[in-house]
Design an enzyme around this catalytic site. Structure first.
Site, PDB file in Angstrom:
ATOM      1  N   HIS A 143      45.837  33.919  49.832  1.00  0.00           N
ATOM      2  CA  HIS A 143      44.536  33.670  49.175  1.00  0.00           C
ATOM      3  C   HIS A 143      43.447  33.965  50.188  1.00  0.00           C
ATOM      4  CE1 HIS A 143      46.450  31.493  45.771  1.00  0.00           C
ATOM      5  NE2 HIS A 143      47.369  31.257  46.690  1.00  0.00           N
ATOM      6  N   HIS A 164      51.373  37.407  49.006  1.00  0.00           N
ATOM      7  CA  HIS A 164      50.861  36.118  48.518  1.00  0.00           C
ATOM      8  C   HIS A 164      50.004  35.484  49.609  1.00  0.00           C
ATOM      9  CE1 HIS A 164      51.948  31.997  46.473  1.00  0.00           C
ATOM     10  NE2 HIS A 164      50.690  32.030  46.890  1.00  0.00           N
ATOM     11  N   HIS A 206      51.256  31.933  39.844  1.00  0.00           N
ATOM     12  CA  HIS A 206      51.891  30.795  40.514  1.00  0.00           C
ATOM     13  C   HIS A 206      52.664  30.013  39.444  1.00  0.00           C
ATOM     14  CE1 HIS A 206      49.145  31.747  43.719  1.00  0.00           C
ATOM     15  NE2 HIS A 206      49.429  30.678  44.430  1.00  0.00           N
ATOM     16  N   ASP A 219      50.418  32.270  52.196  1.00  0.00           N
ATOM     17  CA  ASP A 219      49.616  31.483  51.242  1.00  0.00           C
ATOM     18  C   ASP A 219      48.186  31.273  51.773  1.00  0.00           C
ATOM     19  OD1 ASP A 219      49.459  30.369  48.711  1.00  0.00           O
ATOM     20  OD2 ASP A 219      50.504  28.509  49.220  1.00  0.00           O
ATOM     21  N   ASP A 220      48.001  30.326  52.695  1.00  0.00           N
ATOM     22  CA  ASP A 220      46.668  29.964  53.207  1.00  0.00           C
ATOM     23  C   ASP A 220      46.808  29.706  54.709  1.00  0.00           C
ATOM     24  OD1 ASP A 220      45.262  29.557  50.456  1.00  0.00           O
ATOM     25  OD2 ASP A 220      47.089  28.365  50.323  1.00  0.00           O
ATOM     26  N   GLU A 231      55.742  25.828  41.683  1.00  0.00           N
ATOM     27  CA  GLU A 231      55.383  25.420  43.057  1.00  0.00           C
ATOM     28  C   GLU A 231      55.518  23.893  43.118  1.00  0.00           C
ATOM     29  OE1 GLU A 231      51.270  25.982  44.136  1.00  0.00           O
ATOM     30  OE2 GLU A 231      51.634  25.602  46.277  1.00  0.00           O
TER      31      GLU A 231
HETATM   32  N1  ADE Z   1      45.166  28.300  45.868  1.00  0.00           N
HETATM   33  C1  ADE Z   1      45.303  28.509  47.179  1.00  0.00           C
HETATM   34  N2  ADE Z   1      46.545  28.142  47.580  1.00  0.00           N
HETATM   35  C2  ADE Z   1      47.201  27.711  46.476  1.00  0.00           C
HETATM   36  C3  ADE Z   1      48.494  27.210  46.231  1.00  0.00           C
HETATM   37  N3  ADE Z   1      49.398  27.061  47.203  1.00  0.00           N
HETATM   38  N4  ADE Z   1      48.811  26.842  44.977  1.00  0.00           N
HETATM   39  C4  ADE Z   1      47.926  26.960  43.994  1.00  0.00           C
HETATM   40  N5  ADE Z   1      46.689  27.433  44.163  1.00  0.00           N
HETATM   41  C5  ADE Z   1      46.332  27.802  45.399  1.00  0.00           C
HETATM   42 ZN    ZN Z   2      49.283  30.588  46.528  1.00  0.00          ZN
END
Ligand code: ADE
Ligand code: ZN
Length: 334
Positions: free
Chosen positions: A16, A14, A194, A275-276, A197
């Site tokens: 992006h 997971h 997703h 995630d990011d 969340e």
């Molecule tokens: N796009 C990038 N990170 C995300 C996240 N945590 N939740 C939803 N969309 C995303």
């Molecule tokens: Zn995500």
């Protein structure tokens, strides 16, 4: 970053791609493409990474994509993530990208896919990281738009293993995308989404029942629904949890209060993911360290999380088995 040998081999399921954009690379690409970022320098951009919720993050994440214009930009972004992931001990990465975010800016899909795919094709040979690519659709856009992009990806033979669903969750339930997921399933694509969340546990149930999602991204709301929790444990549905992201986007108040231990105790096959990473100040090794410290995980628990990362992947069973043997070797080499 701790010694790689102190870490189990693991997959990252997971992440992006657009969320791996480091401020330094953002400025480099901005200069290359003649794009002006509204920050004095990379440090000023990094200082803006303070989020009230998912939407405030998505606003900055989307704005920063302005610097991604050419196939070479996407290649540089992909290479930078994979090099850092390799140093984190990642042996297999399933990387999500957001095709609609680029199409709406006028960047041709061919350029996006060519830039990413060219690097992915060499990553196992170059870096020892196997990869799969996932195309995620924006749940806050029309399902018809997602279906159109999916058809384009299929028509161009894009090397996409699966699809996902991301962006703003609240008010955009999974069921709207049932037709998109049915088309992907018919085309032989794997399916993640997703769910749970920021949104309710019902979104997790709907992703499973209406989208035939094979795994759930985040899914932390599952602990609010004991019946669903028991079901996903019984069905061994993989959950790709991102604890540092959840804290930074204020879905949970602190790491100590994160539902990861409750999910593990219930028998859900959870993996830990980033995630990011630059936006949340943590690549997956940093997330592992934070989780190990917060919950006092033993070597066996760390090995269980690493094993779940491979079992939850979209790799063929023989590759999963080979990676699991490596995790087991790590577990025994105390
Ligand atoms: N796009 C990038 N990170 C995300 C996240 N945590 N939740 C939803 N969309 C995303
Ligand atoms: Zn995500």
């Amino acid at each position: 970053m701790a010694e790689p040998s102190n870490r189990p081999p693991r997959a990252e399921l997971h992440v992006h791609l657009e969320g791996t954009l480091e401020p330094d690379l953002a400025f480099e690409l901005a200069a290359r493409n003649g794009v002006r970022l509204p920050y004095a320098d990379p440090d000023a951009l990094r200082a803006a990474y303070d989020f009230a919720d998912l939407q405030s993050f998505l606003d900055l994440y989307t704005a920063n994509m302005a610097v991604l214009r050419t196939a070479a930009d996407f290649a540089d972004l992909t290479r930078a993530y994979l090099e850092r992931a390799a140093r984190a001990g990642v042996r297999h990465a399933e990387i999500t990208f957001d095709p609609q975010a680029h199409l709406t800016r006028g960047v041709p899909l061919d350029d996006v896919v060519a830039g990413i795919a060219g690097v992915l094709a060499r990553s196992e040979a170059d870096l020892g990281v196997s990869t799969l690519l996932i195309a995620a659709f924006h749940r806050d856009k029309a399902a018809a738009d997602a279906l159109d992009v999916l058809e384009q990806l299929l028509a161009m033979g894009a090397p996409v293993a699966g699809i996902g669903l991301d962006n703003a969750e609240i008010g955009h339930p999974p069921g709207l995308f049932a037709g998109v997921y049915a088309r992907a399933e018919a085309a032989g694509l794997r399916r993640t989404a997703h769910a749970g969340e920021e949104g309710p546990a019902a979104n997790i149930r709907d992703a499973l029942d209406l989208l035939h999602a094979e795994r759930i991204d985040h899914g932390i709301a599952v602990v609010q629904d004991p019946e669903l929790l028991a079901r996903v444990a019984a069905e061994q549905v993989p959950f790709t949890v991102c604890p540092v992201s959840n804290v930074r986007l204020r879905a949970v108040p602190s790491l100590a209060e994160h539902p990861l231990p409750a999910m593990m105790a219930a028998g859900v096959p959870v993996s830990v993911n980033s995630d990011d990473p630059p936006y949340f100040g943590a690549y997956v090794d940093d997330v592992d360290d934070a989780v190990t410290a917060a919950f006092g995980h033993t070597r066996d628990q760390r090995a269980a999380l690493a094993a779940a990362s491979f079992r939850g992947s979209f790799l063929p069973p023989e590759r999963v088995a080979a990676y699991l043997a490596d995790v087991e070797s790590w577990r025994r080499a105390a």
